[in-house]
Design a protein around this motif. Structure first.
Motif, PDB file in Angstrom:
ATOM      1  N   LYS A  24       0.852  -1.213   0.000  1.00  0.00           N
ATOM      2  CA  LYS A  24       0.000   0.000   0.000  1.00  0.00           C
ATOM      3  C   LYS A  24       0.874   1.244   0.000  1.00  0.00           C
ATOM      4  CE  LYS A  24      -3.934  -2.233   0.166  1.00  0.00           C
ATOM      5  NZ  LYS A  24      -4.800  -2.267  -1.019  1.00  0.00           N
ATOM      6  N   ARG A  25       2.081   1.097  -0.484  1.00  0.00           N
ATOM      7  CA  ARG A  25       3.014   2.235  -0.631  1.00  0.00           C
ATOM      8  C   ARG A  25       3.231   2.937   0.710  1.00  0.00           C
ATOM      9  NH1 ARG A  25       2.734  -1.037  -4.318  1.00  0.00           N
ATOM     10  NH2 ARG A  25       2.639  -0.419  -6.524  1.00  0.00           N
ATOM     11  N   ASN A  26       3.206   2.118   1.774  1.00  0.00           N
ATOM     12  CA  ASN A  26       3.420   2.627   3.137  1.00  0.00           C
ATOM     13  C   ASN A  26       2.433   3.731   3.516  1.00  0.00           C
ATOM     14  OD1 ASN A  26       5.613   0.831   3.459  1.00  0.00           O
ATOM     15  ND2 ASN A  26       6.939   2.264   2.364  1.00  0.00           N
ATOM     16  N   ASP A  56       9.159   0.686  -3.115  1.00  0.00           N
ATOM     17  CA  ASP A  56       9.623   1.733  -4.039  1.00  0.00           C
ATOM     18  C   ASP A  56       9.342   3.151  -3.567  1.00  0.00           C
ATOM     19  OD1 ASP A  56      10.539  -0.196  -5.746  1.00  0.00           O
ATOM     20  OD2 ASP A  56       8.695  -0.274  -6.946  1.00  0.00           O
ATOM     21  N   HIS A  57       8.644   3.287  -2.426  1.00  0.00           N
ATOM     22  CA  HIS A  57       8.251   4.633  -1.989  1.00  0.00           C
ATOM     23  C   HIS A  57       8.443   4.783  -0.487  1.00  0.00           C
ATOM     24  CE1 HIS A  57       6.434   5.457  -5.911  1.00  0.00           C
ATOM     25  NE2 HIS A  57       5.987   4.210  -5.862  1.00  0.00           N
ATOM     26  N   PHE A  58       8.769   6.010  -0.086  1.00  0.00           N
ATOM     27  CA  PHE A  58       8.854   6.286   1.361  1.00  0.00           C
ATOM     28  C   PHE A  58       7.455   6.181   1.972  1.00  0.00           C
ATOM     29  CE2 PHE A  58       8.556   9.560   4.778  1.00  0.00           C
ATOM     30  CZ  PHE A  58       9.384   8.960   5.708  1.00  0.00           C
ATOM     31  N   GLY A  81      -4.812  12.768  16.816  1.00  0.00           N
ATOM     32  CA  GLY A  81      -3.947  11.613  17.070  1.00  0.00           C
ATOM     33  C   GLY A  81      -2.633  11.717  16.311  1.00  0.00           C
ATOM     34  N   TRP A  82      -2.698  12.148  15.060  1.00  0.00           N
ATOM     35  CA  TRP A  82      -1.465  12.361  14.287  1.00  0.00           C
ATOM     36  C   TRP A  82      -0.627  13.470  14.919  1.00  0.00           C
ATOM     37  CZ3 TRP A  82      -0.804  11.792   8.371  1.00  0.00           C
ATOM     38  CH2 TRP A  82      -1.357  10.593   7.934  1.00  0.00           C
ATOM     39  N   HIS A  83      -1.299  14.524  15.370  1.00  0.00           N
ATOM     40  CA  HIS A  83      -0.542  15.613  16.002  1.00  0.00           C
ATOM     41  C   HIS A  83       0.236  15.087  17.205  1.00  0.00           C
ATOM     42  CE1 HIS A  83      -3.475  18.863  14.272  1.00  0.00           C
ATOM     43  NE2 HIS A  83      -2.662  18.351  13.361  1.00  0.00           N
ATOM     44  N   CYS A 104       6.912  10.878  -1.424  1.00  0.00           N
ATOM     45  CA  CYS A 104       6.854  11.387  -0.050  1.00  0.00           C
ATOM     46  C   CYS A 104       5.749  12.440  -0.105  1.00  0.00           C
ATOM     47  CB  CYS A 104       8.202  11.984   0.353  1.00  0.00           C
ATOM     48  SG  CYS A 104       8.207  12.689   2.012  1.00  0.00           S
ATOM     49  N   VAL A 105       4.520  11.982   0.029  1.00  0.00           N
ATOM     50  CA  VAL A 105       3.399  12.858  -0.310  1.00  0.00           C
ATOM     51  C   VAL A 105       2.409  12.968   0.851  1.00  0.00           C
ATOM     52  CG1 VAL A 105       3.646  12.327  -2.766  1.00  0.00           C
ATOM     53  CG2 VAL A 105       2.003  11.038  -1.418  1.00  0.00           C
ATOM     54  N   GLY A 106       1.719  14.085   0.883  1.00  0.00           N
ATOM     55  CA  GLY A 106       0.688  14.305   1.884  1.00  0.00           C
ATOM     56  C   GLY A 106       1.220  14.039   3.276  1.00  0.00           C
ATOM     57  N   PHE A 109       4.879  13.431   3.771  1.00  0.00           N
ATOM     58  CA  PHE A 109       5.705  14.631   3.868  1.00  0.00           C
ATOM     59  C   PHE A 109       5.564  15.241   5.272  1.00  0.00           C
ATOM     60  CE2 PHE A 109       6.682  18.843   1.340  1.00  0.00           C
ATOM     61  CZ  PHE A 109       7.972  18.859   1.863  1.00  0.00           C
ATOM     62  N   GLU A 110       4.349  15.172   5.828  1.00  0.00           N
ATOM     63  CA  GLU A 110       4.156  15.668   7.200  1.00  0.00           C
ATOM     64  C   GLU A 110       4.991  14.844   8.189  1.00  0.00           C
ATOM     65  OE1 GLU A 110      -0.263  15.404   7.111  1.00  0.00           O
ATOM     66  OE2 GLU A 110      -0.213  17.525   7.642  1.00  0.00           O
ATOM     67  N   LEU A 111       5.026  13.527   7.964  1.00  0.00           N
ATOM     68  CA  LEU A 111       5.844  12.665   8.825  1.00  0.00           C
ATOM     69  C   LEU A 111       7.322  13.006   8.672  1.00  0.00           C
ATOM     70  CD1 LEU A 111       6.373  10.191  10.652  1.00  0.00           C
ATOM     71  CD2 LEU A 111       6.188   8.742   8.610  1.00  0.00           C
ATOM     72  N   GLY A 138      -3.561  17.313   7.841  1.00  0.00           N
ATOM     73  CA  GLY A 138      -4.131  16.949   9.143  1.00  0.00           C
ATOM     74  C   GLY A 138      -3.075  16.451  10.108  1.00  0.00           C
ATOM     75  N   GLY A 139      -1.860  16.298   9.612  1.00  0.00           N
ATOM     76  CA  GLY A 139      -0.788  15.754  10.451  1.00  0.00           C
ATOM     77  C   GLY A 139       0.219  16.816  10.873  1.00  0.00           C
ATOM     78  N   GLY A 140      -0.243  18.047  10.954  1.00  0.00           N
ATOM     79  CA  GLY A 140       0.655  19.115  11.429  1.00  0.00           C
ATOM     80  C   GLY A 140       1.375  19.847  10.317  1.00  0.00           C
TER      81      GLY A 140
END
Ligand code: 1HE
Length: 249
Positions: A24-26, A56-58, A81-83, A104-106, A109-111, A138-140
């Motif tokens: 699921k591309r992480n 193949d993806h971060f 929760g992500w915050h 490294c998307v959405g 990238f926040e992570l 939504g993740g900061g």
């Protein structure tokens, strides 16, 4: 509890965390974020972390399948929760080197923005497709990404769906290093081992004090810097490390 989404391996002072959901591309589902949160809340005797992704993806960002049926109340709890989880990474005691390849998307990238050092392999690309998906950060990201690359760039990325390749990501300050494909993990481990050799109390101060001071007014920032510096310099280990320098040890 055994980890199923994040592979964890210890190598001396450095722990390697690998997002381990390549099929699921992480994509970050609740289980992945919970496992990351759990690790960083109680990291044990770890001195530095390398975080990367399997396949193949971060990271493809938020798990859209889980998200599809959430109510506004669910999304609010999910975002909070992500915050918590990503703040535990950014404002924890363990320096984190993110090694990024492919997407490294959405939320990915926040992570990455919650990590402290970012290494991109040439295959890496960065995007914020929230607008295309009809959702929002939504993740900061509104806080962390805008500080990292500027509000204007985040806004433009979200409006146009622009993808920044690795070398451009370095140019805008999203990553610190660009390395060849396949070279990221070894390089990330090398950086992490270097970081692990610093005085642990200095690393903690760097992680805790620097971003907070950057958010303060000039006068408050200088005061906080003086307090932090004076606490650091009186540690026995600081005296020992300075003595070692003069004794050429
Ligand atoms: C997913 C996800 C996902 C892939 N959630 N399942 N994120 C996005 O909008 C990015 C969406 N993903 C992509 O654009 C692409 O998947 C990639 C560029 C990352 C990779 O492309 P590719 O061709 O290698 O993979 P794929 O064929 O698109 O996907 C492979 C599988 O992963 C497929 O599942 P399968 O069962 O059909 O094999 C996909 O459905 C699945 N998959 N990405 C769920 N994101 C807290 S707010 C944060 C807001 C955001 O993060 S918005 C950005 C969301």
């Amino acid at each position: 509890m055994e980890s199923t989404r994040v592979a964890i391996a210890s190598d001396g002072d450095v722990t390697h965390l690998r997002l381990d959901r390549a099929a699921k591309r992480n994509a970050l589902d609740d289980a992945t974020v919970a496992e990351l949160h759990r690790f960083f809340a109680t990291p044990g005797a770890v001195r530095a972390v390398v975080l990367d992704g399997a396949g193949d993806h971060f990271c493809a960002g938020l798990d859209l399948a889980e998200h599809a049926t959430r109510t506004a109340r669910d999304v609010s709890a999910h975002s909070a929760g992500w915050h918590d989880a990503f703040d535990t990474i950014q404002f924890g005691r363990i320096p984190v080197v993110a090694v990024i390849h492919g997407a490294c998307v959405g939320g990915g990238f926040e992570l990455a923005a919650a990590a402290h050092v970012r290494v991109a392999e040439r295959s890496a690309f960065f995007a914020l497709p929230e607008g295309q998906r009809g959702i929002f950060l939504g993740g900061g990201g509104s806080v962390r990404l805008t500080r990292l690359i500027g509000t204007s760039r985040v806004l433009e990325m979200m409006l146009t769906g622009r993808r920044y390749p690795a070398d451009e990501a370095e140019r805008i300050g999203a990553v610190h290093y660009v390395v060849d494909d396949g070279a990221g993990f070894a390089f990330g481990m090398e950086l992490a081992r270097k970081i692990a050799q610093n005085a642990a109390h200095s690393n903690v101060a760097i992680l805790q004090a620097l971003p907070r001071i950057a958010d303060m007014s000039h006068a408050e920032g200088l005061f906080a810097e003086t307090m932090t510096a004076s606490l650091m310099a009186t540690e026995d280990e600081s005296r020992e490390r300075i003595a070692a320098f003069f004794e050429k040890r």
